[in-house]
Scaffold this active site. Structure first.
Site, PDB file in Angstrom:
ATOM      1  N   HIS A   3     -73.964   1.363 -26.340  1.00  5.73           N
ATOM      2  CA  HIS A   3     -73.619   1.757 -24.879  1.00  5.73           C
ATOM      3  C   HIS A   3     -74.665   1.798 -23.851  1.00  5.73           C
ATOM      4  O   HIS A   3     -75.874   1.296 -23.884  1.00  5.73           O
ATOM      5  CB  HIS A   3     -73.114   3.473 -25.229  1.00  5.73           C
ATOM      6  N   LYS A  47     -75.474   7.052 -21.903  1.00  3.99           N
ATOM      7  CA  LYS A  47     -75.023   8.076 -22.943  1.00  3.99           C
ATOM      8  C   LYS A  47     -76.032   9.204 -24.052  1.00  3.99           C
ATOM      9  O   LYS A  47     -77.251   8.883 -24.003  1.00  3.99           O
ATOM     10  CB  LYS A  47     -74.086   7.324 -24.022  1.00  3.99           C
TER      11      LYS A  47
HETATM   12  N1  LIG Z   1     -63.058  10.499 -26.069  1.00  6.10           N
HETATM   13  C1  LIG Z   1     -63.166   9.350 -25.107  1.00  6.10           C
HETATM   14  O1  LIG Z   1     -62.884   7.907 -25.722  1.00  6.10           O
HETATM   15  C2  LIG Z   1     -64.720   9.014 -24.813  1.00  6.10           C
HETATM   16  C3  LIG Z   1     -65.073   7.697 -23.610  1.00  6.10           C
HETATM   17  C4  LIG Z   1     -65.746   7.487 -22.978  1.00  6.10           C
HETATM   18  C5  LIG Z   1     -67.269   8.741 -22.656  1.00  6.10           C
HETATM   19  N2  LIG Z   1     -66.409   9.520 -23.796  1.00  6.10           N
HETATM   20  C6  LIG Z   1     -67.717  11.032 -23.558  1.00  6.10           C
HETATM   21  O2  LIG Z   1     -67.379  11.715 -22.446  1.00  6.10           O
HETATM   22  C7  LIG Z   1     -68.587  12.342 -21.947  1.00  6.10           C
HETATM   23  C8  LIG Z   1     -68.199  12.414 -20.703  1.00  6.10           C
HETATM   24  O3  LIG Z   1     -69.021  10.785 -20.269  1.00  6.10           O
HETATM   25  P1  LIG Z   1     -68.940   9.904 -19.136  1.00  6.10           P
HETATM   26  O4  LIG Z   1     -69.616   8.767 -18.964  1.00  6.10           O
HETATM   27  O5  LIG Z   1     -68.140  10.828 -18.027  1.00  6.10           O
HETATM   28  O6  LIG Z   1     -70.506  11.437 -18.674  1.00  6.10           O
HETATM   29  P2  LIG Z   1     -71.119  11.275 -17.261  1.00  6.10           P
HETATM   30  O7  LIG Z   1     -70.852  10.231 -16.527  1.00  6.10           O
HETATM   31  O8  LIG Z   1     -72.354  11.745 -17.247  1.00  6.10           O
HETATM   32  O9  LIG Z   1     -70.240  12.018 -17.024  1.00  6.10           O
HETATM   33  C9  LIG Z   1     -70.229  13.444 -17.158  1.00  6.10           C
HETATM   34  C10 LIG Z   1     -70.011  14.318 -15.652  1.00  6.10           C
HETATM   35  O10 LIG Z   1     -70.103  16.031 -17.037  1.00  6.10           O
HETATM   36  C11 LIG Z   1     -70.603  16.862 -15.538  1.00  6.10           C
HETATM   37  N3  LIG Z   1     -71.270  17.891 -15.983  1.00  6.10           N
HETATM   38  C12 LIG Z   1     -71.589  18.360 -16.566  1.00  6.10           C
HETATM   39  N4  LIG Z   1     -71.514  19.783 -17.426  1.00  6.10           N
HETATM   40  C13 LIG Z   1     -70.501  19.823 -16.699  1.00  6.10           C
HETATM   41  C14 LIG Z   1     -69.842  21.629 -16.223  1.00  6.10           C
HETATM   42  N5  LIG Z   1     -70.027  21.981 -17.141  1.00  6.10           N
HETATM   43  N6  LIG Z   1     -69.228  21.640 -15.948  1.00  6.10           N
HETATM   44  C15 LIG Z   1     -68.166  20.251 -14.947  1.00  6.10           C
HETATM   45  N7  LIG Z   1     -69.211  19.263 -15.542  1.00  6.10           N
HETATM   46  C16 LIG Z   1     -69.904  19.112 -15.834  1.00  6.10           C
HETATM   47  C17 LIG Z   1     -72.269  15.954 -14.834  1.00  6.10           C
HETATM   48  O11 LIG Z   1     -72.247  16.637 -13.879  1.00  6.10           O
HETATM   49  P3  LIG Z   1     -74.133  16.116 -13.715  1.00  6.10           P
HETATM   50  O12 LIG Z   1     -73.990  14.463 -13.524  1.00  6.10           O
HETATM   51  O13 LIG Z   1     -73.997  17.228 -12.168  1.00  6.10           O
HETATM   52  O14 LIG Z   1     -74.750  16.694 -14.930  1.00  6.10           O
HETATM   53  C18 LIG Z   1     -70.918  14.897 -15.390  1.00  6.10           C
HETATM   54  O15 LIG Z   1     -70.497  14.365 -13.780  1.00  6.10           O
HETATM   55  C19 LIG Z   1     -69.645  12.009 -23.094  1.00  6.10           C
HETATM   56  O16 LIG Z   1     -70.143  13.682 -24.111  1.00  6.10           O
HETATM   57  C20 LIG Z   1     -69.042  10.837 -23.483  1.00  6.10           C
HETATM   58  O17 LIG Z   1     -69.678  10.619 -24.487  1.00  6.10           O
HETATM   59  C21 LIG Z   1     -65.796  10.244 -24.973  1.00  6.10           C
END
Ligand SMILES: NC(=O)c1ccc[n+]([C@@H]2O[C@H](COP(=O)([O-])OP(=O)(O)OC[C@H]3O[C@@H](n4cnc5c(N)ncnc54)[C@H](OP(=O)(O)O)[C@@H]3O)[C@@H](O)[C@H]2O)c1
Length: 232
Positions: A137, A141
């Site tokens: 990844h 991540k």
């Molecule tokens: N299930 C699936 O199919 C799948 C697929 C891809 C990813 N994921 C998972 O989904 C999650 C997010 O992935 P991503 O790639 O989108 O990560 P990302 O780009 O880091 O985005 C996460 C976002 O959440 C924000 N955040 C953190 N704490 C928060 C809160 N309390 N309230 C509102 N927003 C908040 C962060 O803001 P800041 O940057 O300001 O902290 C960031 O903008 C991860 O756990 C990843 O492993 C799941």
């Protein structure tokens, strides 16, 4: 549907694109600054959304989910790394009367990968093949191994009683690759799922949101897919 988004990172943005493509309206979005300690999840916001998508970070998800559950929300959660708290979160959703669908991976292709992993383990493990999994990844991540890798490891352990060796690579911008290998002195068999982008995760998540609008209870994505296949 009217949609609320908690987490405006890579997946939150991808959900917006997928939801708009299906004709849904984005009612509100919350970033980390607007949601310290889950305080952005207010009754007004909950009333304005039919389904809320939670894609944040492992340390944030449970607090957000408990706040959403208390407000009786219908939620699609894709954040990984919090599964040890699932019993507590489930209880909160049952108490609150809302609905939750959760998954470490919302890609339909990965769901079939799990089926292939099960079938391959049943074939190759008794034949003496050694197995391992490599998951790759992007560098940002936070959790490792991935939730998807953990699921494959659980499948393998349930089938064989043995632990599946898993190696995690965090580098560059890789959306997500899982390679399950069965190896003998004579040959290798590899089953690979390689996400080309995050679009497949978002598509599955929006589909799950459409399925739980108007429902109550807690579901894993695979349960909803099975229902759809058998036409329930
Ligand atoms: N299930 C699936 O199919 C799948 C697929 C891809 C990813 N994921 C998972 O989904 C999650 C997010 O992935 P991503 O790639 O989108 O990560 P990302 O780009 O880091 O985005 C996460 C976002 O959440 C924000 N955040 C953190 N704490 C928060 C809160 N309390 N309230 C509102 N927003 C908040 C962060 O803001 P800041 O940057 O300001 O902290 C960031 O903008 C991860 O756990 C990843 O492993 C799941």
């Amino acid at each position: 549907m009217r949609i609320g988004i908690v987490g405006t990172g890579k997946m939150g943005r991808e959900i917006e694109v997928a939801a708009a493509g299906r004709g849904h309206d984005i009612a509100w979005r919350l970033d980390s600054k607007g949601n310290v300690a889950g305080k952005g999840i207010t009754p007004d916001r909950l009333a304005a959304a039919d389904v809320v998508f939670e894609f944040t970070a492992p340390a944030e998800a449970v607090g957000n989910l408990l706040a959403l559950a208390a407000g009786g929300a219908r939620v699609v959660c894709g954040t990984t790394g919090w599964s040890a708290e699932l019993p507590r979160v489930t209880e909160a959703f049952v108490r609150g009367g809302g609905a939750l669908v959760h998954a470490a991976n919302f890609s339909v292709g990965v769901r079939h990968f799990f089926e292939l992993a099960t079938r391959a383990t049943r074939l190759y493990a008794p034949a003496g093949y050694a197995a391992y999994l490599v998951e790759e990844h992007h560098a940002e991540k936070r959790d490792a191994p991935s939730g998807t890798a953990r699921t494959v490891a659980t499948i393998y352990e349930m089938e064989t009683g043995r632990t599946l060796p898993v190696t995690s690579v965090r580098a560059g911008t890789i959306p997500g690759t899982h390679r399950l290998v069965f190896q003998s002195p004579e040959d290798d068999i590899e089953i690979v799922h390689r996400a080309r982008s995050r679009a497949g995760f978002a598509k599955g998540a929006v589909w799950a949101g459409e399925r739980i609008a108007g429902r109550t209870g807690v579901y894993e994505f695979g349960e909803l897919l099975k229902e759809a296949v058998v036409g329930a």
